[in-house]
Design an enzyme around this catalytic site. Structure first.
Site, PDB file in Angstrom:
ATOM      1  N   ASP A  12       0.893  -1.299   0.032  1.00 19.04           N
ATOM      2  CA  ASP A  12       0.013   0.013  -0.069  1.00 19.04           C
ATOM      3  C   ASP A  12       0.859   1.293   0.067  1.00 19.04           C
ATOM      4  O   ASP A  12       0.779   2.224   0.843  1.00 19.04           O
ATOM      5  CB  ASP A  12      -0.836  -0.010   1.157  1.00 19.04           C
ATOM      6  CG  ASP A  12      -2.092   1.065   1.150  1.00 19.04           C
ATOM      7  OD1 ASP A  12      -2.168   1.545  -0.113  1.00 19.04           O
ATOM      8  OD2 ASP A  12      -2.753   1.525   2.298  1.00 19.04           O
ATOM      9  N   HIS A  42      -2.819   0.437  11.900  1.00 19.21           N
ATOM     10  CA  HIS A  42      -2.559  -0.817  11.561  1.00 19.21           C
ATOM     11  C   HIS A  42      -1.042  -0.994  11.275  1.00 19.21           C
ATOM     12  O   HIS A  42      -0.443   0.035  11.014  1.00 19.21           O
ATOM     13  CB  HIS A  42      -3.361  -1.098  10.510  1.00 19.21           C
ATOM     14  CG  HIS A  42      -3.092  -0.196   9.282  1.00 19.21           C
ATOM     15  ND1 HIS A  42      -4.074   0.887   9.013  1.00 19.21           N
ATOM     16  CD2 HIS A  42      -2.254   0.166   8.340  1.00 19.21           C
ATOM     17  CE1 HIS A  42      -3.639   1.709   8.306  1.00 19.21           C
ATOM     18  NE2 HIS A  42      -2.582   1.459   7.588  1.00 19.21           N
ATOM     19  N   GLN A  70      -2.992  -5.464   6.130  1.00 22.07           N
ATOM     20  CA  GLN A  70      -2.896  -4.251   7.131  1.00 22.07           C
ATOM     21  C   GLN A  70      -4.002  -4.607   8.190  1.00 22.07           C
ATOM     22  O   GLN A  70      -5.122  -4.336   7.928  1.00 22.07           O
ATOM     23  CB  GLN A  70      -3.228  -2.932   6.339  1.00 22.07           C
ATOM     24  CG  GLN A  70      -2.241  -2.170   5.464  1.00 22.07           C
ATOM     25  CD  GLN A  70      -2.631  -1.307   4.595  1.00 22.07           C
ATOM     26  OE1 GLN A  70      -3.631  -1.502   3.885  1.00 22.07           O
ATOM     27  NE2 GLN A  70      -1.972  -0.197   4.622  1.00 22.07           N
ATOM     28  N   ARG A 129       2.136  12.931  10.518  1.00 24.52           N
ATOM     29  CA  ARG A 129       1.005  12.788   9.839  1.00 24.52           C
ATOM     30  C   ARG A 129      -0.039  11.702  10.435  1.00 24.52           C
ATOM     31  O   ARG A 129       0.375  10.496  10.295  1.00 24.52           O
ATOM     32  CB  ARG A 129       1.115  12.643   8.239  1.00 24.52           C
ATOM     33  CG  ARG A 129      -0.155  12.307   7.561  1.00 24.52           C
ATOM     34  CD  ARG A 129       0.305  12.060   6.121  1.00 24.52           C
ATOM     35  NE  ARG A 129      -0.863  11.674   5.066  1.00 24.52           N
ATOM     36  CZ  ARG A 129      -1.362  10.482   5.229  1.00 24.52           C
ATOM     37  NH1 ARG A 129      -1.277   9.578   5.822  1.00 24.52           N
ATOM     38  NH2 ARG A 129      -2.583  10.401   4.392  1.00 24.52           N
ATOM     39  N   ASP A 153      -2.170   9.070  10.585  1.00 22.85           N
ATOM     40  CA  ASP A 153      -2.793   8.426   9.421  1.00 22.85           C
ATOM     41  C   ASP A 153      -4.055   7.551   9.710  1.00 22.85           C
ATOM     42  O   ASP A 153      -4.157   6.973  10.691  1.00 22.85           O
ATOM     43  CB  ASP A 153      -1.810   7.088   8.835  1.00 22.85           C
ATOM     44  CG  ASP A 153      -2.487   6.311   7.345  1.00 22.85           C
ATOM     45  OD1 ASP A 153      -2.713   7.168   6.774  1.00 22.85           O
ATOM     46  OD2 ASP A 153      -2.412   5.115   7.655  1.00 22.85           O
ATOM     47  N   GLU A 160      -5.458  13.121   9.437  1.00 28.34           N
ATOM     48  CA  GLU A 160      -5.660  12.534   7.811  1.00 28.34           C
ATOM     49  C   GLU A 160      -7.227  12.064   8.395  1.00 28.34           C
ATOM     50  O   GLU A 160      -7.171  10.712   8.448  1.00 28.34           O
ATOM     51  CB  GLU A 160      -4.926  11.627   7.567  1.00 28.34           C
ATOM     52  CG  GLU A 160      -5.242  11.372   6.096  1.00 28.34           C
ATOM     53  CD  GLU A 160      -5.485   9.871   5.614  1.00 28.34           C
ATOM     54  OE1 GLU A 160      -5.874   9.633   4.532  1.00 28.34           O
ATOM     55  OE2 GLU A 160      -5.420   8.945   6.492  1.00 28.34           O
ATOM     56  N   HIS A 172      -1.689  12.023  -2.662  1.00 27.86           N
ATOM     57  CA  HIS A 172      -1.275  10.681  -3.129  1.00 27.86           C
ATOM     58  C   HIS A 172      -2.678   9.701  -3.381  1.00 27.86           C
ATOM     59  O   HIS A 172      -2.538   8.731  -4.012  1.00 27.86           O
ATOM     60  CB  HIS A 172      -0.365  10.129  -2.264  1.00 27.86           C
ATOM     61  CG  HIS A 172      -0.650   9.570  -1.163  1.00 27.86           C
ATOM     62  ND1 HIS A 172      -0.904  10.431   0.221  1.00 27.86           N
ATOM     63  CD2 HIS A 172      -0.991   8.258  -0.580  1.00 27.86           C
ATOM     64  CE1 HIS A 172      -1.322   9.657   1.007  1.00 27.86           C
ATOM     65  NE2 HIS A 172      -1.299   8.212   0.691  1.00 27.86           N
ATOM     66  N   ASP A 173      -4.004  10.053  -2.733  1.00 26.05           N
ATOM     67  CA  ASP A 173      -4.850   9.292  -2.618  1.00 26.05           C
ATOM     68  C   ASP A 173      -5.865   9.789  -3.881  1.00 26.05           C
ATOM     69  O   ASP A 173      -5.732  10.617  -4.397  1.00 26.05           O
ATOM     70  CB  ASP A 173      -5.443   9.224  -1.205  1.00 26.05           C
ATOM     71  CG  ASP A 173      -4.870   8.235  -0.466  1.00 26.05           C
ATOM     72  OD1 ASP A 173      -4.053   7.407  -0.518  1.00 26.05           O
ATOM     73  OD2 ASP A 173      -4.773   8.741   0.966  1.00 26.05           O
ATOM     74  N   ARG A 177      -4.906   4.396  -7.669  1.00 20.59           N
ATOM     75  CA  ARG A 177      -4.251   5.582  -7.163  1.00 20.59           C
ATOM     76  C   ARG A 177      -2.867   5.739  -7.658  1.00 20.59           C
ATOM     77  O   ARG A 177      -2.373   6.579  -7.681  1.00 20.59           O
ATOM     78  CB  ARG A 177      -4.303   5.454  -5.693  1.00 20.59           C
ATOM     79  CG  ARG A 177      -5.714   5.508  -4.948  1.00 20.59           C
ATOM     80  CD  ARG A 177      -5.747   5.615  -3.506  1.00 20.59           C
ATOM     81  NE  ARG A 177      -5.197   4.268  -3.340  1.00 20.59           N
ATOM     82  CZ  ARG A 177      -5.050   3.771  -1.834  1.00 20.59           C
ATOM     83  NH1 ARG A 177      -5.021   4.532  -0.772  1.00 20.59           N
ATOM     84  NH2 ARG A 177      -4.226   2.774  -1.729  1.00 20.59           N
TER      85      ARG A 177
HETATM   86  C1  GLC Z   1      -4.142   6.663   4.466  1.00 14.67           C
HETATM   87  C2  GLC Z   1      -3.366   6.761   3.204  1.00 14.67           C
HETATM   88  C3  GLC Z   1      -3.560   5.686   2.094  1.00 14.67           C
HETATM   89  C4  GLC Z   1      -3.602   4.522   2.831  1.00 14.67           C
HETATM   90  C5  GLC Z   1      -4.315   4.100   4.135  1.00 14.67           C
HETATM   91  C6  GLC Z   1      -4.331   3.217   4.844  1.00 14.67           C
HETATM   92  O1  GLC Z   1      -5.600   7.102   4.069  1.00 14.67           O
HETATM   93  O2  GLC Z   1      -3.344   8.045   2.938  1.00 14.67           O
HETATM   94  O3  GLC Z   1      -2.851   5.945   1.190  1.00 14.67           O
HETATM   95  O4  GLC Z   1      -4.197   3.421   1.943  1.00 14.67           O
HETATM   96  O5  GLC Z   1      -4.401   5.329   4.965  1.00 14.67           O
HETATM   97  O6  GLC Z   1      -2.896   3.345   5.721  1.00 14.67           O
HETATM   98  C1  GLC Z   2      -8.843   7.032   4.012  1.00 19.44           C
HETATM   99  C2  GLC Z   2     -10.287   7.560   3.519  1.00 19.44           C
HETATM  100  C3  GLC Z   2     -10.815   6.742   2.262  1.00 19.44           C
HETATM  101  C4  GLC Z   2      -9.651   7.003   1.543  1.00 19.44           C
HETATM  102  C5  GLC Z   2      -8.661   6.023   1.856  1.00 19.44           C
HETATM  103  C6  GLC Z   2      -7.379   6.115   0.995  1.00 19.44           C
HETATM  104  O1  GLC Z   2      -8.542   7.088   5.204  1.00 19.44           O
HETATM  105  O2  GLC Z   2     -11.346   7.261   4.549  1.00 19.44           O
HETATM  106  O3  GLC Z   2     -11.948   7.574   1.751  1.00 19.44           O
HETATM  107  O4  GLC Z   2     -10.068   6.596   0.084  1.00 19.44           O
HETATM  108  O5  GLC Z   2      -8.097   5.813   3.203  1.00 19.44           O
HETATM  109  O6  GLC Z   2      -7.491   6.049  -0.124  1.00 19.44           O
END
Ligand code: GLC
Ligand code: GLC
Length: 645
Positions: free
Chosen positions: A142, A185, A252, A282, A284, A326, A390-391, A507
């Site tokens: 990921d 996680h 994860q 950050r 997460d 986030e 990045h998402d 992504r």
């Molecule tokens: C956050 C990250 C995303 C990742 C997810 C699980 O949303 O930005 O890239 O997939 O967390 O760690």
């Molecule tokens: C984030 C969001 C989800 C997002 C993902 C990462 O925590 O809740 O909407 O798409 O993780 O892409």
């Protein structure tokens, strides 16, 4: 061991006695901060873990780790702590500018990042978020968000020493280092995870493991699916038939924060990161960290208590660090994470999404409403305003807000998804769908800024849309954050479909490698790359020399034109106190035709204005015309103020 009591002072005295004297009492600065912040931490522990017999033991461990971490904290970081204790609002400056990149994709390795520092300085960065760079499983990780060890850098990127040196060198160049704290996680091959599944009693309660489907089924009645392409629901089955909680990918595994030993263990990992020279963590996936049956298991009250507890640990042992939340959730929930005692910074996913919404609809009403209603933050806190990350882009606006304009949230999301993946006639966008869920109708969008804004499609307004979107992020306050590569109009990278580790996650289309050719063209304004770079540089320079753009205060302005967004930036509290009577009026035309804002609409200001981006003095007496997808940043005088021009 005794149980956690009601009296913080007594428990602290017991903890001090239980620990070797040198670790927690010898250092006066540490002792003072411990005394100041322990009561809050103790109170949070009582609320989270008060019923557990092992709560005091875990808290004692946290304090021991904090003491050891402070003792080991390098002198230059202690100096930064002291400096920032004086300059608490350093991140609210209009000089702040963030960039984010993947270490391997953007620079090869940490040494490559170091070599790019001159480019970062050229762009004006003061904040660099390096995407996860820790040890990860082979194959799909990921993008690094499945962590095998928080104390080792992935070998292909470098070593912990390299990271520490990079942090020091960035700091010497005025750039703060931002790293992820992936604490919801771990990877399924993290040592804790392996011990948990093998039945090690010290770790079996670190994750949420169930013998059969009874509990998973019960939880899934109220929990939403995050990565349905990877696995349905929130649990995956272990080889021995049991089920384990995995919100994101099957590899994860969510930590069980109901166990105070998990808090202690992760606080230890956090302190390790802090001492490497990280300035911002950050946080997460904050919304997911606490689970309770019968709820969505997102943004529960305990999630906030946990963040506050982590924050209190930092205040004791690494006081200059900040948290960035986030939380990509409903806007009412996003703000709940933001306060001085929790996360001082937060992504602003609503403004991000509504910027794209306004570009698609050529209608800025929803964005204006968000600025009016959902922009203000507690003092000392700041948004991180970004155009894309990045998402994926998710349409996280509130249905209630949309309904005020007669817009149906579900239909509107459907339209926006169709528009941005080029399934809507006349769309300028070239995004791709992410996690399209036919069962719920849910989907999100992936794509780079240039591809979503029309440059890939050859739309005549593509370059201007890229600049307009960044101009909004750069002028609405807080810390603007650029996805590195976007400043040279980097387009989608479709090659991920050929890599089996990436192919299932669209992504990756918006996570291209370092665009060397685009950077080579950045000084040629006849190319889209050069035009975007020059325009963005100009926005950054003007922002940096415009004190009104510091802080986050924003006053809505109705431009009385259907395609024009308006807002005023009065500057920070200091500017107001010094009776400085200029404000910067920001106007943005999201339409494809020129838009005139008339003189009457502007008559609340003095007649002369200074357009900062073009550095022209203009009169407002005949109104102002904005070209398609253009912005104006006007320094204006409020009418009752004495002339200053
Ligand atoms: C956050 C990250 C995303 C990742 C997810 C699980 O949303 O930005 O890239 O997939 O967390 O760690
Ligand atoms: C984030 C969001 C989800 C997002 C993902 C990462 O925590 O809740 O909407 O798409 O993780 O892409």
């Amino acid at each position: 061991m005794a149980r956690l009591g009601t009296d913080a002072a007594r428990d602290l005295a017991d903890i001090r006695r239980a620990l070797p004297a040198a670790s927690v009492t010898a250092d006066a600065a540490f002792g003072a901060r411990l005394a100041a912040h322990f009561p809050a931490l103790h109170g949070l522990f009582r609320r989270l873990y008060g019923d557990r017999p092992d709560a005091l033991e875990a808290l004692t461990g946290v304090i021991a780790d904090a003491g050891a971490s402070w003792a080991a904290r390098p002198a230059d970081l202690k100096a930064a702590d002291a400096r920032r204790e004086q300059d608490t609002g350093w991140y609210l400056s209009n000089g702040m500018l963030g960039g984010v990149c993947y270490v391997d994709r953007y620079a090869g390795d940490l040494e490559g990042v170091r070599a790019k520092i001159p480019e970062f300085v050229e762009l004006g960065l003061t904040y660099l978020h390096l995407m996860p760079l820790f040890a990860v499983p082979e194959g799909n990780s990921d993008g690094g968000y499945a962590v095998t060890s928080y104390r080792a850098v992935a070998p292909h990127l470098g070593t912990i020493d390299d990271l520490q040196q990079l942090a020091t060198e960035l700091r010497a160049n005025g750039i703060s280092l931002v790293l992820d704290f992936i604490f919801n996680h771990t990877a399924s091959n993290h040592e804790w995870a392996e011990r948990a599944v093998s039945g090690d009693p010290a770790y079996e309660d670190f994750y949420l493991i169930f013998p059969d489907r009874t509990m998973p089924d019960a939880y899934e009645r109220t929990v939403r699916e995050i990565f349905p392409d990877d696995h349905p629901g929130s649990f995956v089955q272990l080889p021995d038939g049991r089920w384990i909680w995995a919100t994101f990918h099957s590899f994860q595994w969510d930590l069980n924060y109901a166990n105070p030993a998990v808090f202690r263990a992760m606080a230890g990992e956090m302190l390790f990161l802090a001492n490497l020279g990280v300035d911002v963590l950050r946080m997460d996936a904050v919304a997911f960290i606490w689970k309770r049956l019968g709820t969505p298991c997102e943004s529960l009250p305990e999630a906030h208590l946990l963040l506050q507890a982590f924050n209190a640990v930092l205040r004791i042992a690494a006081p200059s660090l900040l948290f960035k939340s986030e939380a990509i959730v409903h806007p009412d929930e996003v703000v709940e994470y933001i306060s001085l005692g929790e996360c001082q910074l937060s992504y602003n996913p609503l403004q991000m999404a509504l910027t794209w919404e306004a570009l698609a609809t050529r209608d800025p009403r929803m964005l204006r409403q968000a600025l009016e209603r959902r922009h203000a933050l507690p003092d000392g806190c700041a948004w991180v305003n970004y155009v894309r990350g990045h998402d994926d882009i998710g349409w996280t606006f509130a249905d209630e807000d949309a309904a005020e304009f007669g817009i149906d949230g579900f239909d509107h999301r459907r339209f926006l998804n169709a528009f941005y993946v080029d399934r809507f006639p006349g769309s300028f966008a070239r995004g791709v769908p992410f996690q399209e869920n036919p069962r719920t109708g849910d989907a999100r969008v992936a794509g780079t800024t240039a591809s979503l804004a029309g440059i890939e499609a050859g739309d005549p307004h593509g370059v201007d849309r890229v600049l307009l979107a960044h101009a909004i992020a750069l002028s609405t306050g807080g810390i603007p954050l650029i996805y590195l590569g976007d400043e040279v109009a980097q387009q989608n990278d479709y090659s991920y479909v050929d890599d089996p580790a990436l192919a299932d996650d669209s992504r990756w289309v918006n996570r291209p490698h370092y665009p060397a050719e685009a950077y080579a063209r950045r000084h040629d304004p006849s190319t889209p790359e050069g035009a975007v770079y020059a325009g963005l540089r100009r926005l950054v320079q003007v922002r940096r020399s415009t004190p009104e753009l510091a802080g986050g205060r924003l006053v809505p302005f109705d431009a009385k034109h259907p395609t024009v967004l308006g807002y005023q930036r009065p500057g920070g509290a200091d500017a107001a106190a010094s009776a400085d009577t200029t404000v910067v009026l920001c106007l943005a035309n999201v339409g494809d035709a020129p838009a005139a804002v008339d003189a009457l609409t502007l008559s609340g200001f003095g007649p002369e204005a200074h357009e900062l981006l073009t550095d022209r003095r203009i009169t407002l007496e005949r109104g102002i015309v904005l070209e398609p997808c253009h912005v104006a940043w006007l320094r204006v005088r409020t009418a009752d103020a004495p002339p200053r021009f």
